[in-house]
Motif scaffolding. Structure first.
Motif, mmCIF file in Angstrom:
data_model
loop_
_atom_site.group_PDB
_atom_site.id
_atom_site.type_symbol
_atom_site.label_atom_id
_atom_site.label_comp_id
_atom_site.label_asym_id
_atom_site.label_seq_id
_atom_site.Cartn_x
_atom_site.Cartn_y
_atom_site.Cartn_z
ATOM 1 N N GLU A 188 -5.884 -6.411 -0.879
ATOM 2 C CA GLU A 188 -6.719 -7.041 0.334
ATOM 3 C C GLU A 188 -5.809 -7.864 0.868
ATOM 4 O O GLU A 188 -4.613 -8.143 0.514
ATOM 5 C CB GLU A 188 -7.816 -8.098 0.130
ATOM 6 N N VAL A 229 -8.778 -2.324 7.831
ATOM 7 C CA VAL A 229 -7.361 -1.449 7.953
ATOM 8 C C VAL A 229 -6.722 -1.094 9.392
ATOM 9 O O VAL A 229 -5.709 -1.266 9.473
ATOM 10 C CB VAL A 229 -7.773 -0.121 7.266
ATOM 11 N N MET A 273 0.941 -1.452 0.041
ATOM 12 C CA MET A 273 -0.129 -0.060 0.073
ATOM 13 C C MET A 273 0.780 1.345 -0.100
ATOM 14 O O MET A 273 0.443 2.205 -0.564
ATOM 15 C CB MET A 273 -0.996 0.098 1.098
ATOM 16 N N VAL A 330 -3.477 -1.144 -4.353
ATOM 17 C CA VAL A 330 -4.519 -1.464 -3.376
ATOM 18 C C VAL A 330 -4.488 -2.948 -3.319
ATOM 19 O O VAL A 330 -4.691 -3.414 -4.374
ATOM 20 C CB VAL A 330 -6.130 -0.760 -3.641
ATOM 21 N N ASN A 374 -9.850 -6.225 -3.220
ATOM 22 C CA ASN A 374 -10.973 -6.033 -2.798
ATOM 23 C C ASN A 374 -10.833 -5.534 -1.113
ATOM 24 O O ASN A 374 -11.380 -6.634 -0.521
ATOM 25 C CB ASN A 374 -12.150 -6.957 -3.208
ATOM 26 N N LEU A 375 -10.275 -4.670 -0.935
ATOM 27 C CA LEU A 375 -9.978 -4.192 0.389
ATOM 28 C C LEU A 375 -11.174 -3.648 0.986
ATOM 29 O O LEU A 375 -11.862 -2.881 0.591
ATOM 30 C CB LEU A 375 -9.037 -3.085 0.534
ATOM 31 N N ASP A 376 -11.476 -4.396 2.263
ATOM 32 C CA ASP A 376 -12.472 -4.103 3.001
ATOM 33 C C ASP A 376 -12.071 -2.908 4.107
ATOM 34 O O ASP A 376 -11.328 -3.196 4.795
ATOM 35 C CB ASP A 376 -13.201 -5.387 3.924
ATOM 36 N N LEU A 377 -12.351 -1.629 3.893
ATOM 37 C CA LEU A 377 -11.949 -0.595 4.644
ATOM 38 C C LEU A 377 -11.804 -0.907 6.236
ATOM 39 O O LEU A 377 -10.968 -0.257 6.922
ATOM 40 C CB LEU A 377 -12.317 0.750 4.262
ATOM 41 N N SER A 378 -12.850 -1.602 6.528
ATOM 42 C CA SER A 378 -12.910 -1.747 7.985
ATOM 43 C C SER A 378 -12.043 -2.568 8.564
ATOM 44 O O SER A 378 -11.879 -2.484 9.724
ATOM 45 C CB SER A 378 -14.456 -2.443 8.506
#
Length: 324
Positions: free
Chosen positions: A274, A315, A266, A272, A309-313
């Motif tokens: 996952e 991070v 990142m 980006v 497909n990054l789930d921002l939650s």
């Protein structure tokens, strides 16, 4: 076993729709690794992961008599199959476990999938999937054990051979969960690069492939929690024979190592990923890999960046782990 001719036919079938993903490099990462790393950027693929290849190949082979497909998924396969089905004019029904992140549910729906919630366990997923097959006449497309899916994932290998035509890679690191990705790529690579070392990357928290390789037979292990949720599953009976024959070694890493690799991707590579997408890099930077594959003997290593497909939650958790 999958045949190279089937993978070649799949590439001809899907290449005008999918992306021919680029190879990414980064001098900072190379310096840390002590060798050249070449990232196959499947995080830039349609729907954000390599899953689009296998899903599109599978649905493209279905006849007009089959109007719907289905799967159980809360992640990349559900998105990919929804997109692929819509691309060829078919309907996709997805059994999604209750409690799945709403961002993932929304992505499935945005790609045209019809969401059907089920109990968040294996029995609940199987029951809902069977219901979808019965109620809608849907064809079940398994994310890793369907041979047409495996063949589709193998098109990554054909692209790599073209992209490194002048100088093949010395080794390649590929994430393993159910085994569809590594089985397809390994089949393609062995046909042209018989000497390349093929290494499976696996979380130590879900190490069934490593245990199976050690024992020489398929072993099912407990699905412990890991940040690499994309591979939180066991190798299947269709992929195990290919892994056993074609893969040189399985190397496991812990979640802290994955988080550090993810942060590196990142921050330094500006792309980006996952958490599961950083799994192969974590192995490339590990002591185990560097002891088994010395830098002077294996200076050019491929790394499959499997999804973005990054789930921002997640991070905050990843950053906390990365600073451990």
């Amino acid at each position: 076993m999958v045949k190279i001719a089937e993978i070649e036919a799949a590439l001809g079938r899907i290449k005008t729709t999918i992306h021919r993903t680029p190879i990414l490099t980064n001098s900072t990462v190379d310096s840390l690794a002590g060798r050249q790393l070449f990232f196959k950027a499947e995080n830039l693929q349609k729907t954000g992961s390599f899953k689009a290849r296998g899903a599109l190949n599978a649905v493209s082979k279905l006849g007009d008599e089959i109007s719907a497909v289905c799967c159980d998924s809360s992640g990349n396969h559900g998105q990919a199959l929804s997109w692929a089905a819509k691309s060829v004019g078919k309907t996709c029904h997805v059994a999604v476990p209750k409690g799945a992140p709403m961002v993932k549910v929304a992505a499935i729906e945005n790609y045209g999938g019809l969401v059907h919630f089920c109990e968040p366990n294996d029995a609940g997923r199987e029951a809902k999937r069977n219901e979808l097959v019965e109620k809608y006449g849907a064809k079940m497309i398994h994310p890793s054990q369907d041979f047409d899916v495996i063949v589709g994932q193998g098109t990554i290998g054909l692209e790599l051979i073209e992209q490194f035509e002048e100088q093949p890679l010395d080794a390649i690191i590929i994430p393993v969960g159910g085994g569809g990705l590594i089985s397809g790529i390994a089949t393609a690579l062995r046909a042209s690069w018989p000497e390349v070392k093929i290494i499976a990357a696996e979380p130590v928290e879900v190490d069934d492939c490593a245990v199976s390789m050690e024992k020489g037979d398929l072993v099912v292990t407990e699905k412990n929690d890991t940040v690499c949720d994309g591979v939180r599953t066991n190798v299947g009976k269709n992929t195990w024979p290919m892994i056993k024959e074609l893969v040189d070694e399985v190397i496991t890493v812990d979640d802290i190592s994955v988080a550090k690799a993810w942060k590196l991707i990142m921050e330094r590579m500006k792309t980006v990923a996952e958490p599961t997408g950083a799994l192969a890099l974590a192995v490339a930077l590990s002591r185990s890999f560097n002891e088994s594959y010395p830098r002077d003997q294996f200076p050019r290593v491929g790394v499959i960046l499997c999804g973005g497909n990054l789930d921002l939650s997640v991070v905050p958790q990843m950053l906390k782990l990365a600073d451990c």
